[in-house]
Design a protein around this motif. Structure first.
Motif, PDB file in Angstrom:
ATOM      1  N   THR A 145       0.850  -1.178   0.000  1.00 48.58           N
ATOM      2  CA  THR A 145       0.000   0.000   0.000  1.00 48.58           C
ATOM      3  C   THR A 145       0.895   1.241   0.000  1.00 48.58           C
ATOM      4  OG1 THR A 145      -1.894   1.053   1.071  1.00 48.58           O
ATOM      5  CG2 THR A 145      -0.201   0.141   2.512  1.00 48.58           C
ATOM      6  N   GLY A 146       0.279   2.425  -0.074  1.00 52.49           N
ATOM      7  CA  GLY A 146       1.065   3.647  -0.061  1.00 52.49           C
ATOM      8  C   GLY A 146       1.579   4.080  -1.417  1.00 52.49           C
ATOM      9  N   LEU A 147       0.960   3.617  -2.498  1.00 54.98           N
ATOM     10  CA  LEU A 147       1.276   4.142  -3.831  1.00 54.98           C
ATOM     11  C   LEU A 147       0.420   5.397  -4.019  1.00 54.98           C
ATOM     12  CD1 LEU A 147       1.232   0.798  -3.989  1.00 54.98           C
ATOM     13  CD2 LEU A 147       1.859   1.256  -6.348  1.00 54.98           C
ATOM     14  N   THR A 148       1.062   6.544  -4.192  1.00 51.51           N
ATOM     15  CA  THR A 148       0.318   7.799  -4.207  1.00 51.51           C
ATOM     16  C   THR A 148       0.839   8.755  -5.263  1.00 51.51           C
ATOM     17  OG1 THR A 148       1.787   8.676  -2.485  1.00 51.51           O
ATOM     18  CG2 THR A 148      -0.294   7.692  -1.751  1.00 51.51           C
ATOM     19  N   MET A 149      -0.052   9.665  -5.678  1.00 49.26           N
ATOM     20  CA  MET A 149       0.276  10.771  -6.566  1.00 49.26           C
ATOM     21  C   MET A 149      -0.169  12.072  -5.908  1.00 49.26           C
ATOM     22  SD  MET A 149      -1.027   9.706 -10.350  1.00 49.26           S
ATOM     23  CE  MET A 149      -0.523   8.223 -11.199  1.00 49.26           C
ATOM     24  N   ASP A 150       0.466  13.184  -6.335  1.00 50.94           N
ATOM     25  CA  ASP A 150      -0.036  14.484  -5.929  1.00 50.94           C
ATOM     26  C   ASP A 150      -1.058  14.978  -6.953  1.00 50.94           C
ATOM     27  OD1 ASP A 150       1.387  15.515  -8.117  1.00 50.94           O
ATOM     28  OD2 ASP A 150       3.069  16.211  -6.880  1.00 50.94           O
ATOM     29  N   THR A 151      -1.535  16.202  -6.779  1.00 45.45           N
ATOM     30  CA  THR A 151      -2.592  16.702  -7.661  1.00 45.45           C
ATOM     31  C   THR A 151      -2.078  17.127  -9.031  1.00 45.45           C
ATOM     32  OG1 THR A 151      -2.377  18.868  -6.604  1.00 45.45           O
ATOM     33  CG2 THR A 151      -4.116  17.397  -5.788  1.00 45.45           C
ATOM     34  N   ASN A 152      -0.759  17.070  -9.231  1.00 44.94           N
ATOM     35  CA  ASN A 152      -0.192  17.231 -10.577  1.00 44.94           C
ATOM     36  C   ASN A 152       0.146  15.885 -11.193  1.00 44.94           C
ATOM     37  OD1 ASN A 152      -0.204  20.129 -10.667  1.00 44.94           O
ATOM     38  ND2 ASN A 152       1.511  20.097  -9.218  1.00 44.94           N
ATOM     39  N   TRP A 153      -0.267  14.812 -10.514  1.00 44.90           N
ATOM     40  CA  TRP A 153      -0.121  13.436 -10.974  1.00 44.90           C
ATOM     41  C   TRP A 153       1.338  12.998 -11.073  1.00 44.90           C
ATOM     42  CZ3 TRP A 153      -4.488  13.351  -9.316  1.00 44.90           C
ATOM     43  CH2 TRP A 153      -5.478  14.258  -9.716  1.00 44.90           C
ATOM     44  N   ASN A 154       2.164  13.589 -10.179  1.00 40.21           N
ATOM     45  CA  ASN A 154       3.513  13.094  -9.978  1.00 40.21           C
ATOM     46  C   ASN A 154       3.489  12.090  -8.830  1.00 40.21           C
ATOM     47  OD1 ASN A 154       4.785  14.971 -11.863  1.00 40.21           O
ATOM     48  ND2 ASN A 154       4.295  16.541 -10.347  1.00 40.21           N
TER      49      ASN A 154
END
Length: 534
Positions: free
Chosen positions: A435-444
């Motif tokens: 778990t913990g696969l994440t993106m920011d709001t710029n999809w980085n």
């Protein structure tokens, strides 16, 4: 669909001044007592920005797919209630290297609200949509299954476009955000010959977009959404270029999904018997935006009115009166053993695949196509929509050809993701939950994941299972389990709470993946995929 760069963002629209929709009331008893009824949502899967048409006795709908490939699925129905996926209007997202995950990424770009139309004069289907705010593409086919081919590229980006084939065979496009314009295309549909703004949205309304263009009883209508809580319509008696007058269709209307949003966007369609229906979508994250259907009547002066049940978009209505279907549609759930020579249209890749690294026939073989520790950069991740309100995906995987450093499995994929799968390191294969696969709001990418549970596995086969509860509201759990015999499953890891922010637009999907972290050359074979509901 809204985008933060547009004049009024969706978030602001959600908090703008509201009001109560006015609509004709359908008594609850009448709906429930009908001999045949349907229940909303008619499709509890992620199909947003719908355009819907009827050709003869068959209904077709198109939807947004963003960065998924192939794009712009075409759905087919014979009764407006039961739908199947027939094909895709955009076979490959050949709009730049970012759609190949080649040095850049196309998350939340690609196929936005677009239009599907049928031209009787040449018996041809047309798909039209803008890409990346730069230009518009037109694809055509004589059957929705394809082949679809690009007809033309037009320099004007028709944002949230609606294509109209007029009764004289002329082609018009309505488009825009706040400022609504109409363009006329050349008779062959390849070029723009005229364009002008026809309407400016009043500041009291805010944003209008999501154009759908109709000619009904000699009047021209542009059906528009106020994201994400309203629907308006423009009407002209003087031709496609106006002038237009505006009327509210609905605003802040209670929807049919508990915890979900207001039905909006979508389009109008008329049945063979002359009845009208509105196929909208409901924001219902984490699952996405799901289609809901309601009957429509018309006022004496030619304005559409959505039929309500107890002041809301009904959870149930009498079924449309249509001829008996020629056959049952293909279910959107069930088993796929990846037979034949092509993927079934229920599947879409995360960005364009490397077609040299996968094959079907006797299962789905995924050879590693990317060396990365970031699933969001890994090519050839194959996705499937989640069936709501809850559903389970079970896959059987032959992992005997994995190599050291390879990672393969079944994910709940979005901008915050988790997966169950196989890690092979030092000649040893383990089943793990990450778990913990994440993106920011710029999809980085901001997190590549961490292992939270594991178990040893032996032999060359394993069954992986993910269950997703995509009902809006807390806790929105996703759970994972595995089996070594296909019968007894063992839970692995804690529940994963799926995110419900709208900004990624697309809902969670089940995703099959196999990527390398050391070197290419490994492979897995998925011999069976089953999507089931309780």
């Amino acid at each position: 669909m809204s985008w933060p760069q547009q004049p009024l963002s969706r978030r602001r629209a959600l908090t703008a001044a509201g009001g109560l929709a006015a609509g004709a009331l359908l008594p609850r008893g009448a709906a429930l007592a009908a001999a045949s009824t349907y229940t909303n949502p008619v499709i509890w899967q992620d199909f947003a920005d719908i355009d819907v048409i009827r050709v003869g006795d068959t209904y077709y709908a198109s939807a947004s797919t963003m960065h998924y490939s192939p794009g712009a699925p075409v759905l087919r129905s014979y009764d407006l209630v039961h739908w199947e996926i027939a094909g895709h209007s955009v076979p490959v997202l050949d709009f730049g290297a970012k759609y190949d995950l080649n040095g850049a990424r196309g998350y939340v770009r690609g196929i936005w609200a677009s239009s599907l139309a049928y031209r009787p004069s040449n018996r041809t289907f047309y798909w039209l949509g803008q890409i990346d705010f730069t230009r518009t593409y037109v694809y055509t086919a004589t059957a929705v299954e394809g082949p679809w081919n690009r007809l033309t590229t037009i320099g004007t980006p028709y944002y949230d476009a609606g294509l109209l084939v007029d009764t004289d065979d002329s082609l018009y496009v309505a488009y825009g955000n706040t400022a609504i314009s109409v363009a006329q295309l050349s008779p062959d549909g390849r070029d723009q010959v005229r364009a002008q703004q026809v309407f400016t949205t009043p500041s009291s309304v805010g944003t209008l977009e999501g154009s759908r263009f109709y000619k009904i009883n000699g009047q021209y209508y542009i059906f528009l959404t106020r994201p994400a809580n309203g629907q308006y319509v423009l009407k002209s008696s003087s031709g496609p270029f106006g002038p237009y007058t505006m009327r509210q269709v609905l605003l802040d209307l209670r929807g049919p999904i508990p915890g979900g949003g207001v039905p909006h966007q979508g389009g109008l369609v008329q049945t063979q018997s002359g009845a009208w229906y509105y196929l909208a979508f409901v924001d219902a994250y984490p699952g996405g935006r799901v289609p809901a259907l309601a009957p429509v009547t018309w006022t004496s002066d030619g304005w559409p009115v959505v039929q309500l049940v107890d002041g809301a978009w009904g959870t149930s209505y009498p079924s449309p009166v249509v001829p008996p279907p020629p056959r049952q549609v293909t279910p959107m759930t069930g088993v796929d053993t990846f037979d034949g020579t092509t993927l079934k249209p229920r599947w879409e890749w995360n960005h364009n695949p490397d077609n040299t690294k996968w094959s079907v026939g006797n299962g789905l073989t995924l050879r590693t196509a990317t060396v990365t520790n970031d699933l969001y950069w890994a090519r050839n991740t194959l996705t499937h929509r989640i069936q709501g309100p809850t559903s389970t995906a079970t896959v059987q995987i032959d992992h005997s050809a994995m190599r050291d450093g390879d990672r393969a499995g079944l994910a709940l994929l979005r901008d915050a993701s988790a997966w169950i799968g196989l890690k092979r390191d030092g000649g040893v294969t383990r089943v793990v939950m990450v778990t913990g696969l994440t993106m920011d709001t710029n999809w980085n990418t901001t997190g590549t994941g961490s292992e939270v549970a594991s178990a040893p596995v032996s032999g060359g086969r394993v069954w992986l299972r993910a269950t997703a509860d995509i009902r809006p509201g807390a806790p929105r759990p996703g759970t994972f389990s595995y089996s070594t015999d296909g019968t007894t499953f063992t839970r692995l890891g804690p529940a994963f709470s799926m995110g419900n922010d709208w900004r990624f637009f697309m809902g969670y999907r089940f995703a099959l993946f196999n990527h390398a972290t050391q070197a290419l050359g490994g492979a897995v074979r998925v011999t069976r995929f089953e999507l089931s509901t309780p």
